[in-house]
Design a protein around this motif. Structure first.
Motif, PDB file in Angstrom:
ATOM      1  N   ILE A 265      -0.820   7.044  46.745  1.00 20.59           N
ATOM      2  CA  ILE A 265       0.014   8.157  47.195  1.00 20.59           C
ATOM      3  C   ILE A 265      -0.902   9.321  47.544  1.00 20.59           C
ATOM      4  CG2 ILE A 265       1.756   9.850  46.527  1.00 20.59           C
ATOM      5  CD1 ILE A 265       3.114   7.694  44.903  1.00 20.59           C
ATOM      6  N   ASP A 266      -0.804   9.785  48.762  1.00 22.04           N
ATOM      7  CA  ASP A 266      -1.640  10.867  49.260  1.00 22.04           C
ATOM      8  C   ASP A 266      -0.963  12.197  48.936  1.00 22.04           C
ATOM      9  OD1 ASP A 266      -3.286  12.596  50.570  1.00 22.04           O
ATOM     10  OD2 ASP A 266      -2.812  11.888  52.593  1.00 22.04           O
ATOM     11  N   TYR A 267      -1.356  12.793  47.806  1.00 18.30           N
ATOM     12  CA  TYR A 267      -0.726  14.032  47.366  1.00 18.30           C
ATOM     13  C   TYR A 267      -1.137  15.236  48.214  1.00 18.30           C
ATOM     14  CZ  TYR A 267       1.053  11.618  43.264  1.00 18.30           C
ATOM     15  OH  TYR A 267       1.734  10.764  42.438  1.00 18.30           O
ATOM     16  N   GLN A 268      -2.131  15.058  49.078  1.00 17.25           N
ATOM     17  CA  GLN A 268      -2.537  16.129  49.971  1.00 17.25           C
ATOM     18  C   GLN A 268      -1.872  16.010  51.347  1.00 17.25           C
ATOM     19  OE1 GLN A 268      -4.308  18.675  48.720  1.00 17.25           O
ATOM     20  NE2 GLN A 268      -4.080  17.510  46.822  1.00 17.25           N
ATOM     21  N   SER A 269      -0.889  15.142  51.464  1.00 16.25           N
ATOM     22  CA  SER A 269      -0.149  15.011  52.719  1.00 16.25           C
ATOM     23  C   SER A 269       1.100  15.891  52.679  1.00 16.25           C
ATOM     24  CB  SER A 269       0.248  13.550  52.964  1.00 16.25           C
ATOM     25  OG  SER A 269       1.123  13.094  51.938  1.00 16.25           O
ATOM     26  N   TYR A 270       1.570  16.299  53.857  1.00 13.37           N
ATOM     27  CA  TYR A 270       2.756  17.144  53.977  1.00 13.37           C
ATOM     28  C   TYR A 270       3.666  16.548  55.057  1.00 13.37           C
ATOM     29  CZ  TYR A 270      -0.164  20.176  51.219  1.00 13.37           C
ATOM     30  OH  TYR A 270      -0.967  20.669  50.227  1.00 13.37           O
ATOM     31  N   PRO A 271       4.379  15.476  54.686  1.00 18.96           N
ATOM     32  CA  PRO A 271       5.164  14.724  55.678  1.00 18.96           C
ATOM     33  C   PRO A 271       6.244  15.540  56.372  1.00 18.96           C
ATOM     34  CG  PRO A 271       4.900  13.458  53.658  1.00 18.96           C
ATOM     35  CD  PRO A 271       4.411  14.827  53.362  1.00 18.96           C
ATOM     36  N   LYS A 272       6.741  16.614  55.727  1.00 23.11           N
ATOM     37  CA  LYS A 272       7.766  17.429  56.384  1.00 23.11           C
ATOM     38  C   LYS A 272       7.182  18.254  57.540  1.00 23.11           C
ATOM     39  CE  LYS A 272      11.192  19.181  54.207  1.00 23.11           C
ATOM     40  NZ  LYS A 272      12.073  19.984  53.328  1.00 23.11           N
ATOM     41  N   ILE A 273       5.850  18.351  57.576  1.00 21.58           N
ATOM     42  CA  ILE A 273       5.193  19.142  58.616  1.00 21.58           C
ATOM     43  C   ILE A 273       4.718  18.291  59.786  1.00 21.58           C
ATOM     44  CG2 ILE A 273       3.213  20.650  59.087  1.00 21.58           C
ATOM     45  CD1 ILE A 273       3.408  21.652  56.235  1.00 21.58           C
ATOM     46  N   ARG A 274       4.196  17.058  59.499  1.00 20.87           N
ATOM     47  CA  ARG A 274       3.557  16.272  60.548  1.00 20.87           C
ATOM     48  C   ARG A 274       3.448  14.817  60.123  1.00 20.87           C
ATOM     49  NH1 ARG A 274      -2.873  16.569  60.357  1.00 20.87           N
ATOM     50  NH2 ARG A 274      -2.416  14.427  60.946  1.00 20.87           N
TER      51      ARG A 274
END
Length: 397
Positions: free
Chosen positions: A171-180
């Motif tokens: 799990i990539d906790y540094q990802s921001y799926p709501k943004i991009r």
């Protein structure tokens, strides 16, 4: 560049250019005696990176029989040799007339196998990107490298390593799926530090929503990349209905307009189905999966939609929902009533409780659950002797 008058033997050539760059013909240039033995490889067995299980098998023909001697560069004196580590080996066969035949070749260390990704998705509990793969090589793998595309197209950098005996997911906790959206690749690293080729990339879907005409909502998303599929599935959630599959689209379309029911906070997800399920596995952990569906980020309209409760007709507002752990609750009562509420986690533990009190009109409160992990929680609103249950979704920490 040219050399003559040489006796039989194996020669190595090193070429250096004006910049000091070097190229070596490492397996040797072999010169046989005229009319001497001819040596050909039958097959070569490569070795594990830290092992000595390589072998060379050859066939010798020609020359004057019987052959007087076999001499390998590692001092072995048999026609075939085994128990070899990685390296270059040279064989000299001398026949009864003293003529020599020369052979050389290399045993290579076996590189880790190509390791593909099974799918990437957005984890429903954490709201972060979730990468899953099935282990192609079951032994000799020290770790897996997770790569994410940088802000330069096609340029990937390592964001994490996963030990080889862990579950094959990350799990990539540094990802921001709501943004991009994001692209990922992975590789396998063996016990000797050799790295497999990077996998083909997989890309998440990024979903956006905007309000349309006539109480409609427009959904727009980008394509999933990584495995073939034929259809996009569109899911809608309200507090009244829960999650529902409302429609499907062919894989060449990426927009949809929905006229949802009026009750309940609206949010949406897009998904694609993989033809074959995959499982994450680990030597020290239980098997995870199956994983067969990739979800987009969860998108909501950010507007609290009223929920009308049936019996005493109180009006209940919970917003924002989903939220980051802090949300507001408003209960408007048409008559004086005893009001209380509590919040429970997914195993039934009470993590927040408002004691009963008699209320007339509107009761407002802000609940702070930021100390709790992302997930789905239940709020139970008690009006006199009647209970009303709603789901609270904490995401985006």
């Amino acid at each position: 560049a040219s050399l003559s008058g040489l006796p039989a033997g194996s020669y190595t050539l090193t070429v250096t250019d004006a910049n000091g760059c070097i190229k070596v013909k490492s397996t040797g240039i072999n010169i046989n005696s005229t009319g001497g033995p001819q040596i050909a490889a039958d097959f070569i067995i490569n070795t594990g990176c830290s092992g000595s299980d390589g072998a060379m098998y050859v066939t010798v023909t020609g020359g004057a029989l019987p052959y007087a001697s076999f001499l390998w560069s590692n001092s072995e004196t048999t026609e075939d040799i085994s128990g070899l580590s990685a390296g270059v080996y040279c064989l000299t066969v001398t026949d009864s007339a003293g003529c020599e035949g020369i052979f050389s070749d290399s045993v290579s260390a076996i590189m880790p196998l190509y390791q593909p990704i099974c799918l990437v998705s957005v984890d429903s509990t954490t709201g972060k990107n979730h990468i899953v793969w099935e282990k192609v090589q079951q032994t000799g793998i020290a770790q897996y490298n997770i790569y994410r595309e940088s802000n330069i197209a096609g340029l990937y950098y390592t964001i994490a390593t996963v030990p080889g005996n862990n579950l094959s997911e990350y799990i990539d906790y540094q990802s921001y799926p709501k943004i991009r959206a994001y692209r990922y690749k992975i590789s396998a690293i063996d016990d000797c530090g050799n790295e497999s080729p990077l996998s083909v990339h997989h890309k998440t879907m990024h979903l956006t929503m905007n309000e349309g005409i006539g109480q409609s909502y427009n959904l727009i998303w980008d394509h999933y990349e990584g495995f073939p599929f034929w259809t996009y599935l569109i899911y809608r959630h309200t507090n009244q209905t829960g999650w529902q599959l409302i429609d499907s689209m062919p894989n060449n379309l990426t927009s949809y307009t929905d006229w949802p029911p009026s009750m309940g906070q609206l949010y949406y997800r897009i998904s694609v189905l993989k033809n074959d399920s995959c499982y994450s596995s680990g030597d020290l952990k239980a098997q995870g999966g199956p994983y067969s569906q990739s979800f987009s980020n969860l998108d909501d309209n950010g507007i609290p939609v009223y929920i009308y409760l049936a019996k005493c007709n109180p009006e209940l507002k919970i917003y924002p929902n989903p939220n980051t752990g802090e949300f507001n609750i408003e209960v408007e009562l048409i008559k004086a009533s005893v009001l209380s509420y509590k919040v429970m986690d997914n195993i039934g533990r009470i993590i927040y409780e408002q004691k009963p009190q008699k209320i007339s009109g509107t009761a407002k409160n802000t609940i702070d659950l930021k100390q709790y992990s992302n997930g789905i929680y239940t709020i139970i609103v008690m009006v006199d002797s009647t209970n009303y249950n709603e789901k609270i979704v904490i995401i985006g920490k």
